[in-house]
Design an enzyme around this catalytic site. Structure first.
Site, PDB file in Angstrom:
ATOM      1  N   GLU A  65       0.914  -1.166  -0.110  1.00 25.15           N
ATOM      2  CA  GLU A  65       0.101   0.015  -0.091  1.00 25.15           C
ATOM      3  C   GLU A  65       0.763   1.337  -0.011  1.00 25.15           C
ATOM      4  O   GLU A  65       0.471   2.066  -0.445  1.00 25.15           O
ATOM      5  CB  GLU A  65      -0.768   0.011   1.227  1.00 25.15           C
ATOM      6  CG  GLU A  65      -1.796  -1.148   1.333  1.00 25.15           C
ATOM      7  CD  GLU A  65      -3.073  -0.985   0.299  1.00 25.15           C
ATOM      8  OE1 GLU A  65      -3.251  -0.127  -0.482  1.00 25.15           O
ATOM      9  OE2 GLU A  65      -4.015  -1.924   0.401  1.00 25.15           O
ATOM     10  N   ARG A 125       0.597   3.562  -3.104  1.00 23.77           N
ATOM     11  CA  ARG A 125      -0.264   4.927  -2.966  1.00 23.77           C
ATOM     12  C   ARG A 125       0.729   6.202  -2.847  1.00 23.77           C
ATOM     13  O   ARG A 125       0.786   7.228  -3.426  1.00 23.77           O
ATOM     14  CB  ARG A 125      -0.987   4.761  -1.818  1.00 23.77           C
ATOM     15  CG  ARG A 125      -2.137   3.973  -1.800  1.00 23.77           C
ATOM     16  CD  ARG A 125      -2.986   3.913  -0.678  1.00 23.77           C
ATOM     17  NE  ARG A 125      -3.843   2.747  -0.524  1.00 23.77           N
ATOM     18  CZ  ARG A 125      -5.062   2.683  -0.363  1.00 23.77           C
ATOM     19  NH1 ARG A 125      -5.568   3.580   0.190  1.00 23.77           N
ATOM     20  NH2 ARG A 125      -5.537   1.397  -0.155  1.00 23.77           N
ATOM     21  N   ASP A 139      -5.404  -9.963  -7.460  1.00 19.60           N
ATOM     22  CA  ASP A 139      -5.807  -9.069  -8.405  1.00 19.60           C
ATOM     23  C   ASP A 139      -4.779  -8.335  -9.299  1.00 19.60           C
ATOM     24  O   ASP A 139      -4.425  -8.553 -10.586  1.00 19.60           O
ATOM     25  CB  ASP A 139      -6.878  -7.909  -8.102  1.00 19.60           C
ATOM     26  CG  ASP A 139      -6.621  -7.210  -6.880  1.00 19.60           C
ATOM     27  OD1 ASP A 139      -5.253  -7.610  -6.255  1.00 19.60           O
ATOM     28  OD2 ASP A 139      -7.126  -6.309  -6.304  1.00 19.60           O
ATOM     29  N   GLU A 184     -12.724   0.326  -9.683  1.00 22.84           N
ATOM     30  CA  GLU A 184     -12.627  -0.657 -10.583  1.00 22.84           C
ATOM     31  C   GLU A 184     -13.426  -0.650 -11.939  1.00 22.84           C
ATOM     32  O   GLU A 184     -12.944  -0.771 -12.788  1.00 22.84           O
ATOM     33  CB  GLU A 184     -12.324  -2.040  -9.983  1.00 22.84           C
ATOM     34  CG  GLU A 184     -11.162  -2.472  -9.257  1.00 22.84           C
ATOM     35  CD  GLU A 184     -11.060  -1.729  -7.923  1.00 22.84           C
ATOM     36  OE1 GLU A 184     -12.056  -1.303  -7.363  1.00 22.84           O
ATOM     37  OE2 GLU A 184     -10.042  -1.783  -7.274  1.00 22.84           O
TER      38      GLU A 184
END
Ligand code: DMJ
Length: 591
Positions: free
Chosen positions: A174, A178, A307, A487
């Site tokens: 993360e 980010r 994913d 998404e």
């Protein structure tokens, strides 16, 4: 109305019929009469074409080496290509929404990692202080939207307040996607403002120790202050596939910018380990052992923890200008596995979705795989991603047309395009809720399921999908939430750029309006909703950072002129931070 055509024929006839008579050779008369016949046939055809121009199109395509039959790919509507210019009112409405989110955050919580719009407060991920989670994630969107004042204030905060010297554990993935991703995109979009590159490199250097494992797979957590990798004991020290394989765009771009090989080597090493660990079907389970670099017996899915492994296979191939074939091979292999094992069709409305495989032991103790018809909202990245892959890795020529033509794609490309289009359709179908927002997780009905199990039953027949655990009179399940995820709009953006089909803009606008209606907080900011199938909605007091980095950015780009961040020149990291495509130097030795 036939008059002009007849006159034309007479004139053409006299001009062209003279030519064969001037040819002198044996059998001239025969040639001449054959020539006349030929000319008459041509003239007849010419007249037909003049009257009915469409007749000419199919033979012309054949002549040009293109399929004479339907050249439209699935999902591409004939005559649907619009201009790619901006839809200014809609684009500007998205900018207004971004300002509504940002200004509330800035007013109540500037510099804090996360924002709570109802309590007007911010919070940090750890007690050691913030690491610019929201600010770093939002800056490039300001640059793209041309919000100069907001950008200048955010830049000042980065220059004066941003610190990574925090003695606490942060999630490696993360933090990379980010914060480091946001800073790198800000560097590029700000015409190389070095502040952002310096901060990104400092952060990368603090993350590097996580790669010091026996296999080279990075640990899930990092103590940024101590510069130490930390195993995630909640998962017995195992690492998630998506998390280890979704740092590469960021570290490779940093290596390219700084000329420091170490970032490249660490990122590439992970991919080499994953390639060597290949499971027999080409798919990846969601956990790996960082000691041995092997896949664990665990779920196989395109949702959480799986994913972006698949997303970054194609994006690594695109990042280096389609020069690293190894990523194309890994991507093709994975997409074939997905088609062979995960792609399913719903029983009644024939929606295409991807299921999950969960390991289970048979009575004899043998390992088997149970198919679970569950699809996370997270999986909705895949529709657009497959369409992008079909037009690049799956293309027979470069660049393909917009929309691509059937004959421009390989068999695998056609397969992926078709599935991509269908998955976008399915994700849109999951927006058919009371709010027009889609839930966090849907399940699909399987043959033999009992009708009463399906809370989504709206009438005599249940719909093909439902939200598990949602029963009238009971608290909503966590699956029923919409947490401002991007998404579906990400896929709509890609689908629009690749087809020009305005249906994708219409769908994106419908989602945007649903967000405005149900997630917008009057006093500022946006909030998640607890149940997409309940109106009026109940909110959660949280605005996820990906609203400003991804959801609103992709919506903006959907309505912006297509020359803004063209897909041929940019790859978007999994948090929607755009990095330019570049040609790799000697660095890549991965094959
Ligand atoms: C984002 O942080 C990224 O897109 C990540 O890859 C998955 N989840 C969120 C948004 O849903």
């Amino acid at each position: 109305m036939t008059e002009p055509g007849l006159r034309q024929r007479k004139k053409d006839s006299s001009e062209t019929s003279a030519t064969p008579k001037n040819v002198t050779h044996a059998g001239g008369d025969k040639i001449s009469s054959l020539g006349n016949l030929y000319v008459w046939v041509l003239l007849g055809a010419g007249l037909l074409i003049y009257q009915f121009p469409n007749i000419a199109k199919a033979p012309l395509r054949l002549f040009l080496g293109q399929s004479g039959r339907d050249t439209h790919l699935p999902g591409v509507r004939p005559n649907s290509v619009s201009t790619f210019s901006a839809d200014i009112p809609k684009r500007d409405a998205v900018v207004e929404a971004f300002k509504h989110a940002w200004l509330a955050y800035e007013r109540d919580a500037m510099g804090d990692d996360e924002y709570h719009p109802f309590s007007h407060t911010g919070s940090n991920l750890t007690a050691a202080g913030g690491i610019g989670y929201t600010v770093a994630d939002s800056i490039d969107t300001m640059l793209i939207m041309g919000l100069d004042d907001e950008y200048q204030r955010a830049r000042t905060w980065v220059a004066e307040k941003l610190s990574f010297d925090r003695d606490a554990e942060f999630n490696t993935f993360e933090t990379t996607i980010r914060v480091m991703g946001g800073l790198l995109a800000a560097y590029h979009l700000s015409d190389q403002d070095h502040l952002f590159l310096e901060k990104a490199q400092e952060l990368a250097d603090r993350i590097l120790p996580t790669f010091e494992t026996d296999s080279g797979l990075p640990l899930s957590l990092v103590n940024l202050g101590l510069k130490e990798g930390v195993p995630d004991m909640d998962n017995n020290g195992m690492v998630s596939t998506a998390e280890v394989a979704t740092l590469q765009l960021e570290f490779r771009y940093l290596a390219h910018l700084t000329d420091e090989d170490i970032y490249w080597e660490k990122a590439e090493r992970v991919m080499a380990v994953l390639r060597a660990a290949r499971m027999p079907h080409g798919l990846a389970s969601i956990f790996l052992s960082p000691k041995e670099g092997r896949f664990m017996t665990a779920s196989i899915r395109l949702g959480s923890r799986g994913d972006s492994y698949y997303e970054y296979l194609i994006k690594q191939y695109l990042q280096t200008n389609q020069t690293e074939d190894v990523y194309r091979e890994m991507y093709d292999d994975a997409m074939t596995g997905i088609h062979n094992y995960l792609v399913q069709t719903s029983i009644s409305s024939k929606l295409i979705y991807t299921a999950e495989l969960n390991p289970e032991r048979t009575g004899q103790g043998e390992l088997g795989w149970r198919l679970t018809p569950k699809q996370d909202h997270l999986v909705c990245f895949l529709g657009g991603s497959l369409m992008l892959g079909a037009t690049t890795s799956g293309a027979l020529l470069h660049p393909v047309s917009v929309p691509p033509r059937l004959e421009e794609l390989s068999e695998v490309g056609k397969r992926d395009w078709k599935t991509g289009v269908e998955l976008v359709k399915t994700c849109m179908a999951t927006h058919e809720t009371a709010t027009g927002l889609s839930p966090e997780i849907v399940h699909f009905r399987m043959p033999g399921d009992e009708v009463e199990n399906y809370a989504a039953s709206k009438g005599n027949m249940p719909s093909d999908w439902y939200i598990k655990g949602s029963k009238p009179g009971h608290p909503p399940s966590l699956d029923a939430r919409y947490i401002l995820r991007p998404e579906t709009v990400e896929s709509l953006f890609l689908a629009f750029r690749l087809t020009g089909d305005t249906q994708y803009r219409d769908q994106g606008w419908a989602i945007f309006q649903a967000i405005e209606k149900h997630c917008r907080v009057d006093s500022g900011g946006y909030a998640s909703v607890k149940n997409v199938d309940q109106v009026p909605v109940e909110h959660e007091d949280k605005m996820e950072t990906f609203l400003m980095s991804e959801t609103l950015k992709y919506l903006y780009l959907l309505f912006a002129d297509a020359s803004v961040l063209p897909l041929s020149e940019y790859v978007f990291n999994t948090e929607a931070h755009p990095f330019p495509v570049f040609n790799p130097s000697f660095r890549t030795g991965f094959s």
